[in-house]
Design a protein around this motif. Structure first.
Motif, PDB file in Angstrom:
ATOM      1  N   SER A 229      -5.868 -42.342  65.075  1.00  0.00           N
ATOM      2  CA  SER A 229      -7.163 -43.014  64.992  1.00  0.00           C
ATOM      3  C   SER A 229      -7.322 -43.682  63.625  1.00  0.00           C
ATOM      4  N   ARG A 230      -8.327 -44.509  63.506  1.00  0.00           N
ATOM      5  CA  ARG A 230      -8.618 -45.172  62.241  1.00  0.00           C
ATOM      6  C   ARG A 230      -8.955 -44.139  61.161  1.00  0.00           C
ATOM      7  N   THR A 231      -9.773 -43.137  61.491  1.00  0.00           N
ATOM      8  CA  THR A 231     -10.116 -42.087  60.522  1.00  0.00           C
ATOM      9  C   THR A 231      -8.865 -41.358  60.061  1.00  0.00           C
ATOM     10  N   HIS A 232      -8.004 -41.027  61.001  1.00  0.00           N
ATOM     11  CA  HIS A 232      -6.740 -40.358  60.680  1.00  0.00           C
ATOM     12  C   HIS A 232      -5.957 -41.185  59.665  1.00  0.00           C
ATOM     13  N   GLN A 233      -5.804 -42.461  59.926  1.00  0.00           N
ATOM     14  CA  GLN A 233      -5.013 -43.322  59.042  1.00  0.00           C
ATOM     15  C   GLN A 233      -5.665 -43.493  57.676  1.00  0.00           C
ATOM     16  N   ARG A 234      -6.980 -43.584  57.638  1.00  0.00           N
ATOM     17  CA  ARG A 234      -7.674 -43.692  56.344  1.00  0.00           C
ATOM     18  C   ARG A 234      -7.402 -42.452  55.501  1.00  0.00           C
ATOM     19  N   LEU A 235      -7.449 -41.278  56.111  1.00  0.00           N
ATOM     20  CA  LEU A 235      -7.191 -40.040  55.384  1.00  0.00           C
ATOM     21  C   LEU A 235      -5.740 -39.955  54.919  1.00  0.00           C
ATOM     22  N   VAL A 236      -4.815 -40.309  55.786  1.00  0.00           N
ATOM     23  CA  VAL A 236      -3.393 -40.286  55.413  1.00  0.00           C
ATOM     24  C   VAL A 236      -3.143 -41.231  54.240  1.00  0.00           C
TER      25      VAL A 236
ATOM     26  N   PRO B 271      10.124 -30.453  52.302  1.00  0.00           N
ATOM     27  CA  PRO B 271       9.362 -31.034  51.192  1.00  0.00           C
ATOM     28  C   PRO B 271       8.663 -29.909  50.427  1.00  0.00           C
ATOM     29  N   ASP B 272       8.192 -30.198  49.234  1.00  0.00           N
ATOM     30  CA  ASP B 272       7.455 -29.208  48.456  1.00  0.00           C
ATOM     31  C   ASP B 272       6.025 -29.063  48.955  1.00  0.00           C
ATOM     32  N   PHE B 273       5.446 -30.179  49.389  1.00  0.00           N
ATOM     33  CA  PHE B 273       4.025 -30.238  49.715  1.00  0.00           C
ATOM     34  C   PHE B 273       3.875 -31.107  50.953  1.00  0.00           C
ATOM     35  N   VAL B 274       3.134 -30.606  51.952  1.00  0.00           N
ATOM     36  CA  VAL B 274       2.936 -31.330  53.210  1.00  0.00           C
ATOM     37  C   VAL B 274       1.454 -31.345  53.553  1.00  0.00           C
ATOM     38  N   VAL B 275       1.001 -32.493  54.071  1.00  0.00           N
ATOM     39  CA  VAL B 275      -0.360 -32.625  54.580  1.00  0.00           C
ATOM     40  C   VAL B 275      -0.278 -33.109  56.026  1.00  0.00           C
ATOM     41  N   GLU B 276      -0.976 -32.431  56.919  1.00  0.00           N
ATOM     42  CA  GLU B 276      -1.130 -32.892  58.297  1.00  0.00           C
ATOM     43  C   GLU B 276      -2.615 -33.139  58.531  1.00  0.00           C
ATOM     44  N   VAL B 277      -2.937 -34.316  59.065  1.00  0.00           N
ATOM     45  CA  VAL B 277      -4.304 -34.636  59.453  1.00  0.00           C
ATOM     46  C   VAL B 277      -4.400 -34.368  60.954  1.00  0.00           C
ATOM     47  N   VAL B 278      -5.301 -33.490  61.326  1.00  0.00           N
ATOM     48  CA  VAL B 278      -5.407 -33.041  62.713  1.00  0.00           C
ATOM     49  C   VAL B 278      -5.985 -34.147  63.599  1.00  0.00           C
ATOM     50  N   SER B 279      -5.314 -34.384  64.709  1.00  0.00           N
ATOM     51  CA  SER B 279      -5.818 -35.238  65.783  1.00  0.00           C
ATOM     52  C   SER B 279      -6.172 -34.324  66.942  1.00  0.00           C
ATOM     53  N   PRO B 280      -7.023 -34.768  67.857  1.00  0.00           N
ATOM     54  CA  PRO B 280      -7.364 -33.895  68.992  1.00  0.00           C
ATOM     55  C   PRO B 280      -6.128 -33.365  69.729  1.00  0.00           C
ATOM     56  N   SER B 281      -5.103 -34.182  69.830  1.00  0.00           N
ATOM     57  CA  SER B 281      -3.906 -33.761  70.563  1.00  0.00           C
ATOM     58  C   SER B 281      -2.941 -32.923  69.725  1.00  0.00           C
ATOM     59  N   SER B 282      -3.180 -32.804  68.413  1.00  0.00           N
ATOM     60  CA  SER B 282      -2.202 -32.118  67.558  1.00  0.00           C
ATOM     61  C   SER B 282      -2.702 -30.800  66.972  1.00  0.00           C
ATOM     62  N   ALA B 283      -3.896 -30.366  67.307  1.00  0.00           N
ATOM     63  CA  ALA B 283      -4.486 -29.192  66.656  1.00  0.00           C
ATOM     64  C   ALA B 283      -3.602 -27.951  66.759  1.00  0.00           C
ATOM     65  N   HIS B 284      -3.158 -27.596  67.945  1.00  0.00           N
ATOM     66  CA  HIS B 284      -2.318 -26.400  68.095  1.00  0.00           C
ATOM     67  C   HIS B 284      -1.013 -26.558  67.324  1.00  0.00           C
ATOM     68  N   MET B 285      -0.428 -27.716  67.402  1.00  0.00           N
ATOM     69  CA  MET B 285       0.834 -27.973  66.698  1.00  0.00           C
ATOM     70  C   MET B 285       0.631 -27.818  65.183  1.00  0.00           C
TER      71      MET B 285
END
Length: 174
Positions: free
Chosen positions: A31-38, A97-111
């Motif tokens: 989503s647009r919000t997801h991409q803005r955060l990334v 990697p040393d540091f990882v960030v995942e931005v949750v999408s509705p389809s990726s929450a469990h993952m």
């Protein structure tokens, strides 16, 4: 069917997936919000690394991570920081990697909350942030400290343990 690194690297152009446990998991368009955060978190990390002349590199997805450097698990974290540049190749990152960030999408929450949390911990990622726009919170795991996760609302600065002094107020990125 058990999928392999060969299957992963031979996906049709434009198709993105992750290879975990012999299965390919398709990645939906964000989503647009997801991409803005990334983009915001990735830019902030990159700017911080450059300003402080750290021997690290920040990247954003799509960016292949051969998590165990053994061609069995390929993930595409939303944001990653690698401080051992010998892990970086033309294919992506060979190892954790040393540091990882995942931005949750509705389809990726469990993952993001379960599967990747275990994968990243076991592979040697030092710090993992789960940024959840729906819940407006960031969950921070600092695996080296062997401590409980810290959960912060979006309007509170999130500080990295890998890059001391690096802070992000997620609400400011939306």
């Amino acid at each position: 069917m058990v999928y392999t690194a060969e299957d992963y690297w031979n996906l049709p152009d434009g198709q993105r997936a992750e290879l975990i446990g012999g299965e390919l998991y398709d990645l939906a368009a964000p989503s647009r919000t997801h991409q803005r955060l990334v983009l915001g978190i990735g830019r902030a990390a990159s700017d911080y690394i450059e300003a402080h002349k750290l021997p690290c590199e920040a990247d954003i997805s799509p960016f292949a991570v051969n998590l165990r450097a053994d061609d069995t698990t390929f993930v595409e974290p939303d944001v990653l920081v690698v401080c051992d540049k010998s892990k970086l190749s033309d294919r992506g990152c060979e190892g954790a990697p040393d540091f990882v960030v995942e931005v949750v999408s509705p389809s990726s929450a469990h993952m993001d909350y379960v599967t990747k949390n275990v994968l990243y911990c076991e592979a040697g990622v030092r710090e993992y942030w789960i940024v959840d726009p729906r819940r407006r919170r960031t969950t921070v795991y600092r695996y080296e400290e062997d401590a409980a996760p810290v959960i912060l609302p979006f309007d509170v600065p999130v500080e990295s343990g890998i890059c001391p002094g690096f802070k992000v107020v997620v609400a400011d990125l939306m």
